[in-house]
Design an enzyme around this catalytic site. Structure first.
Site, mmCIF file in Angstrom:
data_model
loop_
_atom_site.group_PDB
_atom_site.id
_atom_site.type_symbol
_atom_site.label_atom_id
_atom_site.label_comp_id
_atom_site.label_asym_id
_atom_site.label_seq_id
_atom_site.Cartn_x
_atom_site.Cartn_y
_atom_site.Cartn_z
ATOM 1 N N SER A 93 -5.670 24.201 -16.828
ATOM 2 C CA SER A 93 -5.163 23.621 -15.584
ATOM 3 C C SER A 93 -3.872 22.828 -15.806
ATOM 4 C CB SER A 93 -6.249 22.754 -14.940
ATOM 5 O OG SER A 93 -5.873 22.314 -13.663
ATOM 6 N N ASP B 183 0.256 23.233 -9.990
ATOM 7 C CA ASP B 183 -0.043 22.945 -11.393
ATOM 8 C C ASP B 183 -0.171 24.256 -12.161
ATOM 9 O OD1 ASP B 183 -2.487 23.775 -10.403
ATOM 10 O OD2 ASP B 183 -3.650 22.373 -11.607
ATOM 11 N N ASP C 44 -2.456 26.219 -13.291
ATOM 12 C CA ASP C 44 -3.311 27.336 -12.886
ATOM 13 C C ASP C 44 -3.354 27.527 -11.385
ATOM 14 O OD1 ASP C 44 -4.904 25.088 -12.282
ATOM 15 O OD2 ASP C 44 -6.754 26.179 -12.698
ATOM 16 N N ASP D 36 -4.427 25.740 -8.769
ATOM 17 C CA ASP D 36 -5.500 25.334 -7.861
ATOM 18 C C ASP D 36 -5.227 23.991 -7.188
ATOM 19 O OD1 ASP D 36 -5.919 23.673 -10.025
ATOM 20 O OD2 ASP D 36 -8.016 24.227 -10.335
#
Length: 455
Positions: free
Chosen positions: A102, A244, A246, A248
């Site tokens: 992440s 960010d 990833d 999400d």
């Protein structure tokens, strides 16, 4: 009891336990064993990743573990975490696995898992996977010969996700005439996000779209919005969007260069949903980290806020259990359950843009629906994880300081679910006073446990 799974899957420094090739192989084998009794004759698990260098080795290890159990693998390459949730259901896979840490720096990596319905696994299922990793049950069930699984690379996965995202944007609206600055954090959204915004008509100035395996989240993206703010002002853009690594979570910047966090986005979108009669039970679900200002703003609208523990997974679990359809985190994980099963930064940005286009109002005006209470966040990094209730005297200090706030503030102390860090949050009317309180609790933790101060 889970040992390696935290708030959002397994996470750590790549090639250091638990984030090793051996762990990935065992997770792949255990997940395949757990989900192999499915409705499909040919069982399949989808694997996606972000742009980290270590993703290659972990992807191959996961795929090997899955194939060894007679389950096929669909490899989609670099894709946002929410895309894996969507594609798992869209392609009728039995599970989806994301290789990503992440917002963490590139040397870290992680593994998180979605069930076939697109939702993250509950704690008890993760505990079952850990138990399988430590047992020989999967090994006893390994097939041989023609029953071993195969791996397929899926070339149209990105296109499927782009089409899905565009369909979440109202058909009677367009982004034509908007100049947007987009920062993809050199992460998993670097191809998808610019394509979606441009195909909906926006003029896009793209940042953070040149990943090299080591620059993900480096001085860019949702954790570092300063370059985005500068670009918004320089290009006189209508809005800046920071994702960010990833994809999400999302943080945005208004046309005046002010950062707008997840709480403000929730307030804006909640009012829009409420006015349209589409906010289920007139309720927003957020975590204990959300600002008191969000709660007050919702009360003024005639809505309410329900809080959960930190983690978008727990927000979603509460939403599903109680029939709510909107929630999220201050950090920018926003969940529109009518559209998707998890936090999606691109989708959330599209919903916010739809409000702007529908009302004809700039983001700075819309975000004024909520007034933020001063909030201080103080991190203390320890040598190893330590339960809060084992830090002598900390609870007594918290209670004393809470009394001093006289009902006009909050104090929250929690251990990170992914790092050996104790997080202290103090909220109140006097910023100087709450900063002193946060410092006092941080100093106490360091005096008892040792550790270094964080921002």
């Amino acid at each position: 009891m889970r040992q390696i799974f935290g708030t959002d899957g397994v996470r750590g420094v790549a090639n250091v336990p638990p984030m090793t090739v051996d762990t990935a192989l065992k997770i792949g084998r255990s997940v395949a064993h757990l989900f192999r009794n499915s409705r499909h004759r040919h069982r399949r698990i989808l694997i996606g990743k972000d742009t980290r260098l270590s993703g290659y080795m972990l992807e191959n290890a996961l795929a090997a573990g899955i194939c060894s159990m007679g389950v096929d693998v669909f490899l989609v390459g670099p894709m946002p975490t929410p895309a894996i949730a969507f594609l798992t259901t869209n392609m009728r896979a039995d599970a989806g696995v994301v290789i990503s840490a992440s917002h963490n720096p590139f040397q870290d990596n992680g593994i998180k898992i979605f069930a076939g319905n697109g939702f993250k696994l509950p704690d008890e299922v993760e505990a079952r996977i850990e138990a399988l990793m430590e047992s020989d049950e999967p090994l006893r069930a390994q097939p041989t010969g023609a029953d071993v699984g195969k791996a397929f690379r899926i070339d149209d996965a990105r296109g499927r996700y782009i089409v899905f995202l565009k369909h979440t944007f109202p058909k009677d609206l367009t982004l034509e005439g908007l100049r947007l600055v987009l920062d993809c954090a050199n992460g998993a959204t670097y191809r998808v996000a610019p394509a979606v915004l441009e195909e909906l008509g926006a003029s896009v100035i793209a940042l953070g779209v040149s990943p090299n395996g080591t620059n993900i989240n480096q001085d860019c993206g949702a954790l570092h919005p300063e370059p985005l703010r500068e670009a918004v002002l320089r290009h006189r853009a209508h809005m800046g969007i920071a994702l960010d690594g990833d994809g999400d979570r999302v943080i945005v910047v208004d046309e005046k260069g002010r950062i707008v966090d997840g709480d403000h986005i929730m307030a804006v979108c909640a009012r829009d949903l409420l006015e349209a009669g589409r906010l289920a039970h007139r309720t927003v679900v957020a975590t204990v980290m959300s600002n008191m200002g969000l709660e007050i703003a919702l009360e003024r609208m005639g809505a309410r806020l329900i809080r959960t523990q930190v983690g978008d997974r727990y927000v979603v679990e509460t939403m599903r259990a109680e029939g709510y359809n909107f929630g999220g985190e201050q950090s920018g994980h926003l969940v529109f359950l009518d559209h998707i099963t998890t936090g999606d930064g691109i989708l959330a940005a599209l919903q916010l843009l739809a409000v702007m286009q529908r009302t004809g109002r700039p983001l700075s005006e819309l975000a004024a629906v909520m007034e933020t209470f001063p909030q201080v966040l103080h991190n203390v990094r320890l040598a190893a994880r330590r339960p809060i209730d084992q830090i002598e005297g900390l609870e007594a200090l918290r209670q004393r300081l809470q009394r001093e706030l006289a009902g006009k503030g909050r104090i929250l102390i929690r251990a990170s679910g992914t790092e050996p860090v104790i997080r202290v949050m103090v909220e109140g009317e006097d910023e100087g006073r709450i900063a002193d309180m946060a410092q006092a609790m941080g100093d106490h933790i360091r005096s008892v446990c040792g550790g270094a101060e964080g921002a």
